[in-house]
Structure formats: C-alpha cells, structure tokens
Design a protein around this motif. Structure first.
Motif, PDB file in Angstrom:
ATOM      1  N   GLU A   1       1.928  -7.454   1.429  1.00  0.00           N
ATOM      2  CA  GLU A   1       0.909  -8.254   2.119  1.00  0.00           C
ATOM      3  C   GLU A   1       0.986  -9.741   1.801  1.00  0.00           C
ATOM      4  OE1 GLU A   1      -0.771  -6.882   4.471  1.00  0.00           O
ATOM      5  OE2 GLU A   1       0.137  -4.945   3.948  1.00  0.00           O
ATOM      6  N   THR A   2       1.574 -10.110   0.692  1.00  0.00           N
ATOM      7  CA  THR A   2       1.609 -11.528   0.312  1.00  0.00           C
ATOM      8  C   THR A   2       2.582 -12.289   1.199  1.00  0.00           C
ATOM      9  OG1 THR A   2       1.096 -10.936  -1.977  1.00  0.00           O
ATOM     10  CG2 THR A   2       2.025 -13.129  -1.586  1.00  0.00           C
ATOM     11  N   GLU A   3       2.054 -13.292   1.904  1.00  0.00           N
ATOM     12  CA  GLU A   3       2.880 -14.008   2.882  1.00  0.00           C
ATOM     13  C   GLU A   3       4.055 -14.707   2.219  1.00  0.00           C
ATOM     14  OE1 GLU A   3       2.886 -13.959   6.156  1.00  0.00           O
ATOM     15  OE2 GLU A   3       1.264 -12.491   6.067  1.00  0.00           O
TER      16      GLU A   3
ATOM     17  N   ASP B   1       0.866  -1.177   0.000  1.00  0.00           N
ATOM     18  CA  ASP B   1       0.000   0.000   0.000  1.00  0.00           C
ATOM     19  C   ASP B   1       0.906   1.231   0.000  1.00  0.00           C
ATOM     20  OD1 ASP B   1      -1.434   2.293   1.123  1.00  0.00           O
ATOM     21  OD2 ASP B   1      -3.045   0.896   1.593  1.00  0.00           O
TER      22      ASP B   1
ATOM     23  N   LYS C   1       6.819 -12.157   1.731  1.00  0.00           N
ATOM     24  CA  LYS C   1       7.472 -11.844   3.006  1.00  0.00           C
ATOM     25  C   LYS C   1       8.431 -12.964   3.396  1.00  0.00           C
ATOM     26  CE  LYS C   1       3.330  -9.548   4.849  1.00  0.00           C
ATOM     27  NZ  LYS C   1       2.298  -9.630   5.904  1.00  0.00           N
TER      28      LYS C   1
ATOM     29  N   ASN D   1       6.517  -4.260   7.245  1.00  0.00           N
ATOM     30  CA  ASN D   1       5.487  -3.231   7.108  1.00  0.00           C
ATOM     31  C   ASN D   1       5.682  -2.037   8.035  1.00  0.00           C
ATOM     32  OD1 ASN D   1       3.950  -4.158   4.912  1.00  0.00           O
ATOM     33  ND2 ASN D   1       2.950  -5.689   6.202  1.00  0.00           N
TER      34      ASN D   1
END
Length: 484
Positions: free
Chosen positions: A393-395, A239, A398, A413
């Motif tokens: 956001e995508t695990e 984001d 990460k 984040n």
C-alpha cells in the motif's frame, strides 16, 4: 524440405510458400485496404468464436485431458471478442494519418509532413498450446486491423482444437484472407523460414532463438512473446489475506500454464509462514477438490507433468521444503489424469532448476527478503521478466519497484490482469520478448509507419540556399541552424 519429403502430418515449406504468395498477391491487388474490409475480417473472426464457443471449449478440454470450459471462455474466447470490440471502437482513429511538425526552412510556404500507417502485407502467427484460441486470434485481429492478411501455425500439442480451428477458418474466410496450418517441429521450422512481412511467435525462449535466426535470413521483422520467471513481490505492508487469495487465483488458473503466471514469490522473512498458510487456505477455498473438479485444469500431457515433477524432485534433493496443497486429500498416483496439485517450495536457491527455468505449472517457490533493495537487486540480476507483480500500500514502495526494475508489464496488487486491458501494450523485454501488441500498440506493431513529406510548388531548397552553387544564403542558413 520438398513437399514429397514432408513427414506425416507436416506441411512442407513449398506448400506454405504457395499459401503465402497467394495472400501476398491478393493483398497487393486490394491496396489500399479500407476500414470496412478490415472490420469485416475482424467481425468474422469474433463471430466465428461466438458461434462455435461450445465446440471450441470441448476441443480445448479434450486436448488438455481436462480444462474448464468457463476458464476457456474467460481466458481465450472473451479476449478475442473484446479485442474485436476495441477495434470497432478505435480503428478509425488509429488509421488516421498523424500530422507532424516540419523543420525550418523546409516547413515554409505550405510544406507539410505526416505519418501514414500502411499495412505490411502477410503476417505469420506461430501460436502456442497454453491459450490456443487467444494467442492465435488476438494477433490475427491486430494484423487485420492494420490491414494485413494472416496465416496461423497452430500448436501440435492441441491437435483436436487445431483441426477444428482449421475447419472453421476455412468456412469463414477465403484462404487469401486467413488460413490455418497444423503440423509439428518440421512445419514450425519451415514456417519460420518464409519471407513474412511480419512474424509473431509466442512460446519459449529456446525455440524463439531458432525462429529469430530463421527470420533473420529474410530480414523479417518479428514480435516475440516469451514469458520467463515473473516475480511476485509481497511488500512489507501487504494485506496477506487479500494478497494470497489473488496469488492463488493467478497461479491455479490453467494449472499455472501461463506465460504470465506468478513464477516465484519474494516475501518478507517475518511473513513467510503467514503467506504460505494464506496460499494453502486460498487454494482450499477456491478448489476444495482437484481431480474431478471441473474448474481445475490438467497439465497438458504426461511429458510436461514429468518435467514438473523433475523440478520438484531436484529442489527437494537440494534442500527445499515442500507443502503439497491437496485439499481433498486425493490420491493422484491412482489416476490416469495429468492433473497435479500445487506444490509450494520453501528454502529455495538459485542452484535449483526450479529457480532457473520457467516453471509453467503448479509449483510455487518462495524466497524471503529483509528489505526492498535486496528484492530489486535480485530481480535485476536475473533475466528481464515478462510480468512483475507487487502487493503493498505504501506509494513510495510501489514507485521504487516500478522505477528500479524492468519488466514487460506490471500489475500492482494483483497478478496477470494487465494483459486483459486492451488499451495497454502486451509484450516482453530482452529475454522475455520484443515488440508488443493489442490496442493502438498492436496496430502500430503490424503497420509500417510511412513518412510522407509534401513540398510546395516553390523551390524551398533554392530559397534556403540548399541548391548549388552555394553562397551567402547558404552560409546564413547554416549559421542559423548550427546554433542551439
């Protein structure tokens, strides 16, 4: 260097050695160091900070030319008090001996083993100028929690804060418990040459090599907190508004003079302009003006400001594009202040000094990428950073970054905040440092883990066949032990 030859303001090796020996003697006389004695020293450290927070904020601001008192409380003072609270909650647990499993056959008939965490002795702390209270007294509290005595070498770039801290420590502590010395490079060199029981240095990698070389002459164990170029990765699904707001907050804090500051951005090529625009908007929202803004910190001195401007000039000469974020359209050339606006640099490459040196100021280079494998290769082809930051956001993304890159610590984040968690270790890896402290990891860093094995009255060595003359019992034991 002899005491009579010490330059003005410097402290000789002989003087430091006398302070060290006095603490060493007092330490040996006190053993074992009780929980109450440790917590008393920790509480006095925190109370000293609480009692004199206004004076400390003023001194730090004067040394910087200007620094937000709110920021000093948040980044320097609260950390020390929080570290004390963490010890109050957990120190008894950390001090307990750890039972360990003993190996057959030496575990028979009541034999036992445990690890006892014993204080090392006298800990030397070389503190930097960027967070002078935090990075002097957080290690001191960790050393006290482990049962040690402490001598702090304060940075010469914060002379007013150094003199105040030296005075306050003398009021709250006997010199055999904790003392502070000030002085410049000669004092720092002499300090590194003392046969400390443990030495912790926070600062740049170049000086760290000299500190480590000096410590090696005494085989002194060292903790090095060094910084480096901490990458900030904007993931493909990040984001942009939230990401740039948090990056701007972390980069503008202390005017970027943080070992864990976002040093450069790695941004998807199709989001570059959106990210730069987001940084501009977030800085403008957080700091509508800069020169007279109490919230925005000055660069420490003119020399450091000139170095930063040199990084910008070098990058521009080699093809970079700059965006100077000056929300109030202020004239920085018509002021005696060392404050600098944030400069975002695009089209950067590794031939530029700004991509080779730790920036430590309000400059933010932006590199673009097309896939995360490219990011991972870039990070891994450079020195291991102290911090790494990933936004997304995508695990699976990460996890890929966490698994395939190596850094001292990570915040996902957001930026920097892993250092604010007392139960997490703070430390670097490779060129960004060695060793870690805070919380239980700091307790162990400043302790000696002593192995204690207790043998029962019966001679287990004889029963197991370890006692000469060797024979059938010996053969049986060896055959048994030489099987997986």
């Amino acid at each position: 260097m002899e005491a009579l030859e010490a330059a003005a303001g410097e402290v000789s090796k002989d003087e430091i050695m006398k302070l060290f020996q006095a603490q060493r003697d007092a330490f040996h006389a006190e053993l074992p160091v009780s929980y109450d004695a440790r917590m008393d020293r920790i509480n006095r450290t925190a109370q000293m900070i609480i009692d004199h927070q206004d004076a400390l904020c003023e001194a730090v601001s004067n040394d910087f030319g200007h620094r937000s008192g709110v920021q000093t409380v948040m980044t320097d003072l609260m950390s020390v008090v929080g570290h004390a609270k963490d010890h109050k909650k957990n120190l008894k647990k950390w001090m307990r001996p750890e039972k360990r499993k003993m190996d057959f056959p030496l575990n028979l008939l009541g034999a036992s083993g445990q690890v006892e965490y014993q204080p090392k002795g006298v800990v030397g702390v070389i503190a930097p100028w960027n967070f002078p209270i935090n990075l002097a007294f957080d290690p001191a509290i960790g050393a006290f929690g482990a049962g040690n005595r402490v001598i702090i070498k304060f940075s010469e770039f914060c002379p007013e804060t150094g003199e105040l801290v030296k005075k306050l420590v003398a009021e709250y502590f006997a010199p055999e418990e904790m003392t502070v010395i000030t002085g410049g490079p000669e004092t720092g060199q002499s300090f590194s040459e003392i046969p400390w029981d443990h030495l912790i240095f926070t600062g740049g990698g170049g000086i760290a090599k000299h500190v480590m070389a000096a410590a090696a002459q005494n085989l002194t164990p060292v903790t090095l907190e060094l910084g480096g170029k901490s990458p900030t990765i904007v993931g493909p699904d990040a984001d942009v508004q939230k990401t740039t707001q948090r990056i701007a907050m972390g980069k503008m804090m202390n005017a970027g003079q943080i070992c864990l500051a976002p040093d450069y951005l790695l941004v998807p090529h199709d989001k570059e302009e959106a990210v730069v625009s987001g940084i501009v908007a977030s800085v403008t929202e957080q700091y509508p003006t800069l020169i007279a803004n109490d919230d925005y910190t000055s660069v420490i001195n003119a020399r450091h400001k000139d170095r930063l401007q040199g990084l910008i000039d070098d990058a521009l000469a080699k093809g970079a594009k700059q965006t100077i974020i000056n929300p109030g359209d202020e004239d920085f050339s018509n002021t005696n202040s060392n404050k600098m606006p944030l400069t975002v640099l695009q089209d950067v490459n590794d031939d530029m000094r700004v991509m080779q040196e730790e920036i430590f100021g309000p400059i933010l280079p932006v590199k673009t990428y097309r896939n995360l494998e490219e990011v991972i290769d870039y990070v891994n082809n450079h020195d291991r950073p102290l911090g790494l930051y990933y936004f997304g956001e995508t695990e699976s993304d990460k996890r890929k970054i966490l698994d395939k890159t190596i850094s001292g610590g990570v915040t996902v984040n957001d930026v920097i905040f892993h250092i604010a968690q007392h139960d997490l270790p703070f430390g670097g890896v490779g060129p960004s440092g060695m060793g870690a402290y805070t919380g239980p990891d700091g307790f162990k860093e400043f302790s000696h883990a002593k192995a204690v094995y207790r043998q029962p009255k019966i001679n287990i060595a004889k029963i197991a066949g370890f006692l000469p003359p060797y024979g059938a019992t010996t053969d049986k034991t060896m055959k048994q032990q030489m099987r997986l």
